[in-house]
Scaffold this motif. Structure first.
Motif, PDB file in Angstrom:
ATOM      1  N   TYR A 162       0.824  -1.210   0.000  1.00 45.84           N
ATOM      2  CA  TYR A 162       0.000   0.000   0.000  1.00 45.84           C
ATOM      3  C   TYR A 162       0.862   1.266   0.000  1.00 45.84           C
ATOM      4  O   TYR A 162       0.621   2.197  -0.780  1.00 45.84           O
ATOM      5  CB  TYR A 162      -0.925   0.006   1.208  1.00 45.84           C
ATOM      6  N   LEU A 163       1.862   1.301   0.877  1.00 43.59           N
ATOM      7  CA  LEU A 163       2.711   2.492   0.956  1.00 43.59           C
ATOM      8  C   LEU A 163       3.543   2.659  -0.313  1.00 43.59           C
ATOM      9  O   LEU A 163       3.803   3.795  -0.747  1.00 43.59           O
ATOM     10  CB  LEU A 163       3.613   2.409   2.184  1.00 43.59           C
ATOM     11  N   GLY A 164       3.959   1.551  -0.922  1.00 45.61           N
ATOM     12  CA  GLY A 164       4.703   1.649  -2.171  1.00 45.61           C
ATOM     13  C   GLY A 164       3.863   2.239  -3.289  1.00 45.61           C
ATOM     14  O   GLY A 164       4.316   3.123  -4.032  1.00 45.61           O
ATOM     15  N   ALA A 165       2.623   1.768  -3.413  1.00 43.87           N
ATOM     16  CA  ALA A 165       1.725   2.316  -4.434  1.00 43.87           C
ATOM     17  C   ALA A 165       1.417   3.783  -4.158  1.00 43.87           C
ATOM     18  O   ALA A 165       1.342   4.601  -5.086  1.00 43.87           O
ATOM     19  CB  ALA A 165       0.433   1.498  -4.485  1.00 43.87           C
ATOM     20  N   SER A 166       1.249   4.128  -2.873  1.00 47.69           N
ATOM     21  CA  SER A 166       0.985   5.519  -2.503  1.00 47.69           C
ATOM     22  C   SER A 166       2.148   6.420  -2.888  1.00 47.69           C
ATOM     23  O   SER A 166       1.953   7.546  -3.368  1.00 47.69           O
ATOM     24  CB  SER A 166       0.721   5.619  -0.999  1.00 47.69           C
ATOM     25  N   ALA A 167       3.367   5.923  -2.673  1.00 52.14           N
ATOM     26  CA  ALA A 167       4.548   6.712  -3.022  1.00 52.14           C
ATOM     27  C   ALA A 167       4.590   7.011  -4.520  1.00 52.14           C
ATOM     28  O   ALA A 167       4.970   8.118  -4.935  1.00 52.14           O
ATOM     29  CB  ALA A 167       5.812   5.979  -2.586  1.00 52.14           C
ATOM     30  N   LEU A 168       4.187   6.051  -5.332  1.00 51.78           N
ATOM     31  CA  LEU A 168       4.164   6.265  -6.779  1.00 51.78           C
ATOM     32  C   LEU A 168       3.149   7.339  -7.170  1.00 51.78           C
ATOM     33  O   LEU A 168       3.420   8.195  -8.026  1.00 51.78           O
ATOM     34  CB  LEU A 168       3.845   4.958  -7.501  1.00 51.78           C
ATOM     35  N   VAL A 169       1.964   7.305  -6.543  1.00 51.59           N
ATOM     36  CA  VAL A 169       0.941   8.312  -6.842  1.00 51.59           C
ATOM     37  C   VAL A 169       1.421   9.699  -6.422  1.00 51.59           C
ATOM     38  O   VAL A 169       1.301  10.675  -7.178  1.00 51.59           O
ATOM     39  CB  VAL A 169      -0.382   7.970  -6.134  1.00 51.59           C
ATOM     40  N   LEU A 170       1.964   9.807  -5.226  1.00 50.33           N
ATOM     41  CA  LEU A 170       2.407  11.110  -4.731  1.00 50.33           C
ATOM     42  C   LEU A 170       3.591  11.647  -5.543  1.00 50.33           C
ATOM     43  O   LEU A 170       3.733  12.861  -5.715  1.00 50.33           O
ATOM     44  CB  LEU A 170       2.789  11.004  -3.248  1.00 50.33           C
ATOM     45  N   ALA A 171       4.427  10.761  -6.046  1.00 50.34           N
ATOM     46  CA  ALA A 171       5.523  11.202  -6.900  1.00 50.34           C
ATOM     47  C   ALA A 171       4.996  11.770  -8.216  1.00 50.34           C
ATOM     48  O   ALA A 171       5.577  12.700  -8.789  1.00 50.34           O
ATOM     49  CB  ALA A 171       6.470  10.032  -7.172  1.00 50.34           C
ATOM     50  N   ARG A 193     -10.167   4.519  -6.915  1.00 53.00           N
ATOM     51  CA  ARG A 193     -10.229   5.430  -8.063  1.00 53.00           C
ATOM     52  C   ARG A 193      -9.044   6.380  -8.069  1.00 53.00           C
ATOM     53  O   ARG A 193      -8.485   6.691  -9.134  1.00 53.00           O
ATOM     54  CB  ARG A 193     -11.538   6.217  -8.013  1.00 53.00           C
ATOM     55  N   SER A 194      -8.641   6.855  -6.893  1.00 56.10           N
ATOM     56  CA  SER A 194      -7.510   7.772  -6.793  1.00 56.10           C
ATOM     57  C   SER A 194      -6.227   7.114  -7.277  1.00 56.10           C
ATOM     58  O   SER A 194      -5.408   7.748  -7.959  1.00 56.10           O
ATOM     59  CB  SER A 194      -7.342   8.242  -5.342  1.00 56.10           C
ATOM     60  N   PHE A 195      -6.035   5.861  -6.948  1.00 56.54           N
ATOM     61  CA  PHE A 195      -4.828   5.159  -7.381  1.00 56.54           C
ATOM     62  C   PHE A 195      -4.890   4.814  -8.861  1.00 56.54           C
ATOM     63  O   PHE A 195      -3.900   4.956  -9.579  1.00 56.54           O
ATOM     64  CB  PHE A 195      -4.637   3.883  -6.551  1.00 56.54           C
ATOM     65  N   SER A 196      -6.046   4.355  -9.324  1.00 57.99           N
ATOM     66  CA  SER A 196      -6.156   3.951 -10.722  1.00 57.99           C
ATOM     67  C   SER A 196      -6.016   5.152 -11.660  1.00 57.99           C
ATOM     68  O   SER A 196      -5.604   4.989 -12.817  1.00 57.99           O
ATOM     69  CB  SER A 196      -7.491   3.249 -10.979  1.00 57.99           C
ATOM     70  N   ALA A 197      -6.325   6.365 -11.167  1.00 57.62           N
ATOM     71  CA  ALA A 197      -6.198   7.560 -11.992  1.00 57.62           C
ATOM     72  C   ALA A 197      -4.755   7.808 -12.409  1.00 57.62           C
ATOM     73  O   ALA A 197      -4.498   8.420 -13.455  1.00 57.62           O
ATOM     74  CB  ALA A 197      -6.742   8.775 -11.237  1.00 57.62           C
ATOM     75  N   PHE A 198      -3.795   7.330 -11.610  1.00 58.45           N
ATOM     76  CA  PHE A 198      -2.387   7.551 -11.910  1.00 58.45           C
ATOM     77  C   PHE A 198      -1.654   6.273 -12.306  1.00 58.45           C
ATOM     78  O   PHE A 198      -0.717   6.313 -13.095  1.00 58.45           O
ATOM     79  CB  PHE A 198      -1.681   8.166 -10.695  1.00 58.45           C
ATOM     80  N   LEU A 199      -2.060   5.146 -11.743  1.00 59.58           N
ATOM     81  CA  LEU A 199      -1.329   3.903 -11.981  1.00 59.58           C
ATOM     82  C   LEU A 199      -2.058   2.951 -12.913  1.00 59.58           C
ATOM     83  O   LEU A 199      -1.547   1.867 -13.202  1.00 59.58           O
ATOM     84  CB  LEU A 199      -1.059   3.201 -10.642  1.00 59.58           C
ATOM     85  N   GLY A 200      -3.263   3.336 -13.353  1.00 63.96           N
ATOM     86  CA  GLY A 200      -4.004   2.504 -14.274  1.00 63.96           C
ATOM     87  C   GLY A 200      -4.565   1.253 -13.620  1.00 63.96           C
ATOM     88  O   GLY A 200      -4.663   1.151 -12.400  1.00 63.96           O
ATOM     89  N   THR A 201      -4.907   0.285 -14.447  1.00 64.47           N
ATOM     90  CA  THR A 201      -5.496  -0.953 -13.941  1.00 64.47           C
ATOM     91  C   THR A 201      -4.583  -1.707 -12.980  1.00 64.47           C
ATOM     92  O   THR A 201      -5.052  -2.205 -11.948  1.00 64.47           O
ATOM     93  CB  THR A 201      -5.897  -1.868 -15.114  1.00 64.47           C
ATOM     94  N   PRO A 202      -3.273  -1.816 -13.251  1.00 65.09           N
ATOM     95  CA  PRO A 202      -2.395  -2.494 -12.279  1.00 65.09           C
ATOM     96  C   PRO A 202      -2.421  -1.828 -10.908  1.00 65.09           C
ATOM     97  O   PRO A 202      -2.420  -2.516  -9.878  1.00 65.09           O
ATOM     98  CB  PRO A 202      -1.009  -2.395 -12.924  1.00 65.09           C
ATOM     99  N   GLY A 203      -2.434  -0.503 -10.892  1.00 67.86           N
ATOM    100  CA  GLY A 203      -2.499   0.215  -9.623  1.00 67.86           C
ATOM    101  C   GLY A 203      -3.809  -0.035  -8.906  1.00 67.86           C
ATOM    102  O   GLY A 203      -3.837  -0.217  -7.681  1.00 67.86           O
ATOM    103  N   GLU A 204      -4.892  -0.062  -9.670  1.00 65.81           N
ATOM    104  CA  GLU A 204      -6.202  -0.327  -9.074  1.00 65.81           C
ATOM    105  C   GLU A 204      -6.236  -1.694  -8.410  1.00 65.81           C
ATOM    106  O   GLU A 204      -6.675  -1.852  -7.273  1.00 65.81           O
ATOM    107  CB  GLU A 204      -7.279  -0.246 -10.155  1.00 65.81           C
ATOM    108  N   TYR A 205      -5.750  -2.711  -9.124  1.00 64.56           N
ATOM    109  CA  TYR A 205      -5.778  -4.067  -8.584  1.00 64.56           C
ATOM    110  C   TYR A 205      -4.812  -4.222  -7.405  1.00 64.56           C
ATOM    111  O   TYR A 205      -5.108  -4.937  -6.435  1.00 64.56           O
ATOM    112  CB  TYR A 205      -5.413  -5.073  -9.674  1.00 64.56           C
TER     113      TYR A 205
END
Length: 448
Positions: free
Chosen positions: A219-228, A344-356
């Motif tokens: 979770y924190l890794g994916a969050s870091a990608l979105v915030l970056a 939705r917030s994660f998928s907006a930046f990371l796409g389907t892989p981020g959503e899943y």
């Protein structure tokens, strides 16, 4: 029915309860000399720092690290994701600031209740620890009636916050990401939880030790990608959080006069309520979970409880809020309730892989919380029914708990969340009374 639940929620989570939470934490902060601030090197070194310099002590039972993971499993759950989205929608960005306040103050409440839990825990006839505020109230404060009240409320809270809320959010995430029917999700979840809890605290602690580090890292890794990806929005979001904490009624809006006062009140109410819902400081649940640790002291487990509150709210909840607010600002979608908002917030930046990826992380969080809260409710049920009927109470409570897990998957989210808040508030009252009655006996590292 919903109107009645709303009225009860307002009555329980009125200003008096918020003052009680903050007042207790401030009282312990003063008695400890602000240990959460002055002693940061001590409690950080004894907790997360210890993992890098020595092996965790374990004499064959449940280790300190396992109890910490189990406690984190109970605290780091959907409250960190869905609860934050709810707080932002209802209280605006300013609610995040009051979550921070409740966390820093609540760190000492968590220390105090856990210290007392370890100090007054007892060995049962089966050799396992009997622990929690009900034992502290009964043996420490000599208040058996309050002990019984706490045990009843703990059972009710476990059936609400521990099972139904987590299951509801897990089912919503599974439906949003994979179109899994809620009833099917409920059956699968209840069976999986049943297989874990059947093994008792040893299997629950082992599962938490495996689930929590990985789910948090994902979770924190994916969050870091979105915030970056939206780092330019971060400074503005922090300004918005601070500004709205004192002068805004809704996200992104300034208000004046009575409207501003209402906005501040709402931000404080939802910020503190969701903060307590997330980190559980003041509910007494941490005292139950840490009570299973072997080869430990009240001070050590109290510091682990402090770290868990810090990690849960100051780190994970803040990251969630930043992701949602930055994504909303960047993509222009509204902040609203529900687990789907975070996905939705994660998928907006990371796409389907981020959503899943985030959906899977949320589901692991929820499952870990479900199995941890079973142990807390089981301890309370055993206390009420007596250790001589432990097997019978386990079967009865286990059936009720797994039934609540299934029901949570198909129930309306609004009623589930508000009922859970009500039980949380009521559950805190006898626990806080125990803390205040025995505050003079609590000892702090470096201050006798």
């Amino acid at each position: 029915m919903l109107n009645l639940i709303h009225l009860l929620h307002r009555a329980v989570w009125g200003p008096w309860l918020l003052v009680l939470f903050l007042g207790t934490g401030l009282y312990l902060t003063a008695r400890s000399g602000g240990f959460q601030f002055r002693g940061i090197r001590i409690w950080a070194g004894w907790t997360v720092g210890s993992l890098f310099r020595r092996k965790n002590k374990n004499s064959g039972g449940v280790s300190q690290f396992q109890t910490a993971c189990t406690a984190l499993a109970a605290t780091v759950g959907t409250g960190n994701i869905v609860g934050v989205a709810t707080a932002l929608a209802a209280g605006g960005p300013g609610a995040v600031f009051w979550m921070w306040v409740s966390a820093f103050i609540g760190m000492m409440t968590a220390y105090g209740e856990t210290w007392l839990g370890i100090r007054y825990r007892l060995r049962g006839k089966d050799g396992k620890w009997i622990c929690g505020p009900m034992v502290t109230l009964s043996n420490g404060a000599k208040q058996p009636v309050l002990a019984g009240i706490y045990a009843v409320l703990c059972v009710m809270a476990s059936l609400g916050m521990g099972s139904m809320v987590q299951a509801n959010s897990l089912a919503e995430t599974a439906w949003f990401s994979w179109n899994m029917p809620r009833a099917i999700c409920g059956i699968v979840l209840a069976v999986a939880a049943g297989l874990v809890i059947k093994g008792g605290i040893s299997r629950i602690a082992l599962a938490a030790e495996r689930l929590v580090p990985w789910s948090a890292a994902i979770y924190l890794g994916a969050s870091a990608l979105v915030l970056a990806a939206c780092w330019r929005q971060i400074p503005g979001v922090f300004v918005q959080i601070i500004t709205c904490a004192f002068s805004a009624s809704t996200a992104g809006e300034s208000a004046a006069g009575a409207a501003a006062g209402w906005g501040v009140k709402t931000a404080v109410q939802y910020g503190i309520a969701r903060g307590v819902f997330s980190n559980e400081a003041g509910l007494g649940s941490l005292a139950i979970l840490h009570g299973a640790a072997e080869d430990t002291t009240p001070e050590e487990q109290g510091m682990w409880a402090m770290f868990e509150v810090f990690f849960d709210t100051i780190l994970v909840c803040t990251v969630t809020a930043l992701v949602i607010l930055c994504a909303a600002a960047r993509k222009g979608f509204p902040v609203q309730n529900g687990a789907s908002l975070a996905v939705r917030s994660f998928s907006a930046f990371l796409g389907t892989p981020g959503e899943y990826t985030v959906a899977l992380s949320m589901m692991l969080f929820a499952f870990a919380t479900i199995i941890a809260w079973y142990y807390m409710g089981k301890q309370a049920a055993d206390y009420l029914l007596g250790s001589c009927r432990g097997k019978s109470s386990g079967r009865i409570y286990g059936g009720l708990y797994l039934g609540a897990v299934f029901l949570g998957c198909i129930a309306r989210v609004e009623a589930v969340w508000e009922l859970s808040d009500i039980w949380n508030g009521l559950m805190a009252l006898p626990n806080i009374m125990a803390i205040l009655l025995l505050a003079g006996r609590i000892r702090y590292p470096g201050k006798q």
